[in-house]
Structures are given as structure tokens and as C-alpha cells.
Scaffold this motif. Structure first.
Motif, PDB file in Angstrom:
ATOM      1  N   ILE A 144      47.340  34.806  39.861  1.00 13.78           N
ATOM      2  CA  ILE A 144      46.687  35.482  38.709  1.00 13.78           C
ATOM      3  C   ILE A 144      45.323  35.937  39.619  1.00 13.78           C
ATOM      4  N   CYS A 145      45.450  37.494  39.454  1.00 11.31           N
ATOM      5  CA  CYS A 145      44.189  37.857  40.021  1.00 11.31           C
ATOM      6  C   CYS A 145      44.122  39.349  39.543  1.00 11.31           C
ATOM      7  N   PHE A 146      42.913  39.928  39.925  1.00  7.06           N
ATOM      8  CA  PHE A 146      42.385  41.310  39.623  1.00  7.06           C
ATOM      9  C   PHE A 146      43.302  42.138  40.710  1.00  7.06           C
ATOM     10  N   TYR A 147      43.717  43.310  39.994  1.00  9.74           N
ATOM     11  CA  TYR A 147      44.177  44.452  40.838  1.00  9.74           C
ATOM     12  C   TYR A 147      44.038  45.923  40.505  1.00  9.74           C
ATOM     13  N   ARG A 148      44.038  46.728  41.529  1.00  7.12           N
ATOM     14  CA  ARG A 148      43.758  47.971  41.082  1.00  7.12           C
ATOM     15  C   ARG A 148      45.136  48.764  41.029  1.00  7.12           C
ATOM     16  N   ASP A 149      45.009  50.131  41.613  1.00  4.59           N
ATOM     17  CA  ASP A 149      46.216  50.828  41.823  1.00  4.59           C
ATOM     18  C   ASP A 149      46.977  50.621  42.954  1.00  4.59           C
ATOM     19  N   ALA A 150      46.494  50.064  44.044  1.00  2.00           N
ATOM     20  CA  ALA A 150      47.192  49.704  45.044  1.00  2.00           C
ATOM     21  C   ALA A 150      47.530  48.196  45.315  1.00  2.00           C
ATOM     22  N   PHE A 151      48.887  47.953  45.235  1.00  2.00           N
ATOM     23  CA  PHE A 151      49.361  46.530  45.685  1.00  2.00           C
ATOM     24  C   PHE A 151      50.717  46.688  46.376  1.00  2.00           C
ATOM     25  N   PRO A 152      51.333  45.687  47.009  1.00  2.00           N
ATOM     26  CA  PRO A 152      52.317  45.549  47.928  1.00  2.00           C
ATOM     27  C   PRO A 152      53.654  45.910  46.985  1.00  2.00           C
ATOM     28  N   ASN A 153      54.381  46.839  47.766  1.00  4.81           N
ATOM     29  CA  ASN A 153      55.576  47.393  46.838  1.00  4.81           C
ATOM     30  C   ASN A 153      56.570  46.017  46.732  1.00  4.81           C
ATOM     31  N   ASP A 154      56.610  44.881  47.185  1.00  7.75           N
ATOM     32  CA  ASP A 154      57.713  43.911  47.198  1.00  7.75           C
ATOM     33  C   ASP A 154      57.281  42.878  46.046  1.00  7.75           C
ATOM     34  N   TYR A 155      56.072  43.449  45.123  1.00 10.42           N
ATOM     35  CA  TYR A 155      55.719  42.416  44.182  1.00 10.42           C
ATOM     36  C   TYR A 155      55.745  43.108  42.794  1.00 10.42           C
ATOM     37  N   THR A 156      55.931  42.306  41.780  1.00  6.54           N
ATOM     38  CA  THR A 156      55.946  42.787  40.230  1.00  6.54           C
ATOM     39  C   THR A 156      54.542  42.322  39.958  1.00  6.54           C
ATOM     40  N   ILE A 157      54.010  43.215  39.172  1.00 10.81           N
ATOM     41  CA  ILE A 157      52.542  42.710  38.406  1.00 10.81           C
ATOM     42  C   ILE A 157      52.574  43.016  37.028  1.00 10.81           C
ATOM     43  N   GLU A 158      52.408  42.180  36.274  1.00 10.33           N
ATOM     44  CA  GLU A 158      52.549  42.150  34.784  1.00 10.33           C
ATOM     45  C   GLU A 158      51.012  42.128  34.314  1.00 10.33           C
ATOM     46  N   PRO A 159      50.457  43.253  33.537  1.00  9.64           N
ATOM     47  CA  PRO A 159      48.918  43.056  33.297  1.00  9.64           C
ATOM     48  C   PRO A 159      48.896  42.061  32.156  1.00  9.64           C
ATOM     49  N   LEU A 160      47.615  41.320  32.353  1.00 15.47           N
ATOM     50  CA  LEU A 160      47.328  40.384  31.272  1.00 15.47           C
ATOM     51  C   LEU A 160      46.131  41.032  30.323  1.00 15.47           C
ATOM     52  N   CYS A 161      45.276  41.249  30.968  1.00 16.60           N
ATOM     53  CA  CYS A 161      44.165  41.841  30.078  1.00 16.60           C
ATOM     54  C   CYS A 161      43.009  42.484  30.970  1.00 16.60           C
ATOM     55  N   GLU A 162      42.153  43.259  30.406  1.00 14.40           N
ATOM     56  CA  GLU A 162      40.852  43.861  31.299  1.00 14.40           C
ATOM     57  C   GLU A 162      39.851  42.758  31.017  1.00 14.40           C
ATOM     58  N   MET A 163      39.078  42.761  31.970  1.00 14.42           N
ATOM     59  CA  MET A 163      37.906  41.843  31.954  1.00 14.42           C
ATOM     60  C   MET A 163      36.660  42.560  32.641  1.00 14.42           C
ATOM     61  N   PRO A 164      35.560  42.690  31.786  1.00 18.82           N
ATOM     62  CA  PRO A 164      34.422  43.317  32.305  1.00 18.82           C
ATOM     63  C   PRO A 164      33.557  42.676  33.371  1.00 18.82           C
ATOM     64  N   LEU A 165      33.283  43.357  34.461  1.00 15.30           N
ATOM     65  CA  LEU A 165      32.290  42.719  35.324  1.00 15.30           C
ATOM     66  C   LEU A 165      31.020  43.447  35.510  1.00 15.30           C
ATOM     67  N   MET A 166      30.059  42.747  35.735  1.00 13.97           N
ATOM     68  CA  MET A 166      28.743  43.006  35.261  1.00 13.97           C
ATOM     69  C   MET A 166      27.826  42.991  36.697  1.00 13.97           C
ATOM     70  N   ALA A 167      26.917  44.007  36.873  1.00 14.55           N
ATOM     71  CA  ALA A 167      26.075  43.780  38.072  1.00 14.55           C
ATOM     72  C   ALA A 167      24.677  43.240  37.397  1.00 14.55           C
ATOM     73  N   VAL A 168      24.152  42.151  37.935  1.00 18.37           N
ATOM     74  CA  VAL A 168      23.079  41.633  37.524  1.00 18.37           C
ATOM     75  C   VAL A 168      22.038  41.371  38.723  1.00 18.37           C
ATOM     76  N   CYS A 169      20.813  40.824  38.076  1.00 14.90           N
ATOM     77  CA  CYS A 169      19.831  40.496  39.019  1.00 14.90           C
ATOM     78  C   CYS A 169      19.023  39.277  38.267  1.00 14.90           C
ATOM     79  N   SER A 170      18.272  38.880  39.044  1.00 15.56           N
ATOM     80  CA  SER A 170      17.288  37.897  38.290  1.00 15.56           C
ATOM     81  C   SER A 170      16.290  38.306  37.351  1.00 15.56           C
TER      82      SER A 170
END
Length: 292
Positions: A144-170
Motif C-alpha cells: 500500500i503505497c504512493f506511486y506516480r507514472d513510473a512503476f515496474p511492469n510486472d506489477y498490477t496497481i489498483e488506485p485507492l485514492c488521492e491524498m494531499p501532501l503539504m509543505a509546512v514549517c514551524s
């Protein structure tokens, strides 16, 4: 030991005749009679008295009956367990989990799975996404992981959902005083990153002037809270600190970006029933989270 012979003995008593037992077992009477005689020879006991037309348990037969009934129940229980294990298709699953995911979410899924499949051992590998997609350790049944366009050809990827990432500071970081910092300004500060992480899609890590790389997100967040540097993390992880005022989202147009979360498994083998059940539970949990 002939379990059918033991069944013939028990049924002859329960149904009142060897003929009735033979009909129930779809065997001929002579065969059941011979099986019971063989039991008596093997055990050196007399199970039925030989007087009258109906089988009447002897004193020895009365003592043997409950033992034989227990044996048949145990055999039936064993058959049920064997069938259940066969349907499960495996005794152990290796599961890869993105270290960006919250432990509480993963624990919900594994708790449900453990309740449904208590006989299946689980080994969980919490790693960075690029390590899971290029895994060199023991074979993973599912990641269960985040992925982009590139991933090994011998894998099946089933999308789950989109999750937002945020750039933060103190809240005390100099960037909070910048109303609209440009990219060069943002990258000029120290960044706290996950070791070899590729989850800074918006920000080019090679352009960051100084990085502090750590293995775990908990330490990265703590360093960010202490004002050490900028951090990119999952929105769900960071919201509590943002609400408390400890962390601030950087005032840049690309400070919030979506990452695609998916289920990754081998193309070379169809998921067994156990793995299919785990996949279904993952989909249900993340569908609930995305709709919440």
C-alpha cells in the motif's frame, strides 16, 4: 483405523439398525456388518450383543460409544479447518506499507483482517514508497503505497485514492513572514526530508540547498515543529499541528499537492482468496477516509 467403520458403529446405534446406517451411508448392509466385526476384532471387544433383531450395545459397546462419537466430532472439526485453510490459500502474508500512511489507518485494516483470518501470519514492512516499488527484500504479497507514472511492469496497481501532501514549517520559521515566497526563496531554507524520499514532487530535492534526511516521519515532524526546516508530509498527519498553530502551510501556490495511493501486487499470480479479502478491506477503509 477405519473411520467409516467407527461411523457405521455409531450410526447403527443411533438409527436403530445396521440396515438404516447402511442406507444413510449409501453402502450395503453386509459391508457395514463386516466393518463392525473388524472393529470388534481389532479392539478385542464386543460392541453389540448378538441377541434380537436390533443392535443392542454391550457393556463394552456402551463404554466405546462416547469415545467413538468424540472421534467423529474431532474428524469433522478437522475437515472443516482443512477446508477453511484451503479456502484461505495461504498461512502468511508479507505486506508493504508506505511510511507516509498513518499507523491508525493501517491498524484498522489489520485489525479487521486479523479478526476474519486469525490463522494467517502477517509480516509488515513500513518503508518509503520508492523502496516498496523497487523491493529487494522478502517477496511482498501486497504493498500500500504512493506511486506516480513510473512503476515496474510486472506489477498490477489498483488506485485507492488521492491524498494531499503539504509543505509546512514551524510557526516561528522565517518563511511565515513571507506573504508570497517564490520557489527560490522556499528552496533556500533547510528542508527536513525522509531518507531518499521521492515524495517532494513539487519541490526538486536537488535544488534544495540543505537537507536533513531522517528515516521516520515522526522525527521529521518533530524537527519541523522545532523550527529546524521545511517538511512535506501527508495532510492528515499534519492537520493536528496546523490546528494547534505549531505548524503553518507555506504561502506558495504549490504548497499543497495530491499524491495517488494504490495497491501494488504481482501480475504473475492471481491474488488468492485471503489476499483478495485484504485488498477488499483496504479499498473499503480508504474509500471511507476519502468520503469523510
Amino acid at each position: 483405523m477405519n473411520l467409516q467403520a467407527i461411523e457405521a458403529f455409531v450410526l447403527s446405534h443411533q438409527l436403530g439398525s445396521i440396515s438404516a446406517a447402511a442406507k444413510h451411508m449409501q453402502k450395503n448392509r453386509a459391508q457395514l456388518s463386516q466393518w463392525i466385526s473388524n472393529l470388534e476384532i481389532d479392539w478385542n471387544v464386543e460392541l453389540f450383543t448378538r441377541s434380537g433383531h436390533k443392535p443392542v450395545l454391550s457393556e463394552q459397546g456402551l463404554k466405546m460409544l462416547p469415545l467413538c462419537e468424540q472421534m467423529l466430532k474431532a474428524q469433522n472439526h478437522l475437515s472443516q479447518q482443512v477446508e477453511q485453510i484451503a479456502q484461505q490459500g495461504c498461512f502468511r502474508l508479507n505486506l508493504g506499507v508506505s511510511s507516509f500512511l498513518q499507523d491508525s489507518t493501517v491498524a484498522k485494516i489489520l485489525s479487521r483482517f486479523n479478526h476474519a483470518y486469525p490463522n494467517v501470519d502477517l509480516k509488515i514492512f513500513q518503508r518509503r514508497d520508492e523502496l516498496l516499488l523497487n523491493w529487494q527484500g522478502p517477496k511482498l504479497d501486497l504493498a500500500i503505497c504512493f506511486y506516480r507514472d513510473a512503476f515496474p511492469n510486472d506489477y498490477t496497481i489498483e488506485p485507492l485514492c488521492e491524498m494531499p501532501l503539504m509543505a509546512v514549517c514551524s510557526a516561528t520559521h522565517p518563511l511565515t513572514k513571507e506573504k508570497s515566497p517564490n520557489l527560490q526563496q522556499v528552496l533556500s531554507y533547510t528542508w527536513v526530508t525522509i531518507l531518499a524520499s521521492s515524495n517532494t514532487q513539487v519541490w526538486d530535492p536537488d535544488s534544495i540547498q540543505r537537507q536533513i534526511e531522517v528515516e521516520q516521519h515522526s522525527l521529521a515532524i518533530e524537527l519541523c515543529r522545532q523550527g529546524v526546516g521545511v517538511f512535506v508530509g501527508q495532510q492528515q498527519q499534519l492537520i493536528p499541528y496546523i490546528k494547534s498553530g505549531e505548524l503553518k502551510v507555506i504561502a506558495h501556490n504549490d504548497a499543497i499537492a495530491n499524491e495517488q495511493l494504490g495497491l501494488v501486487y504481482s501480475k504473475h499470480a492471481s491474488p488468492n482468496p485471503t489476499l483478495q479479502a485484504l485488498i477488499k478491506m483496504c479499498k473499503a477503509e480508504f474509500n471511507n477516509e476519502s468520503s469523510a
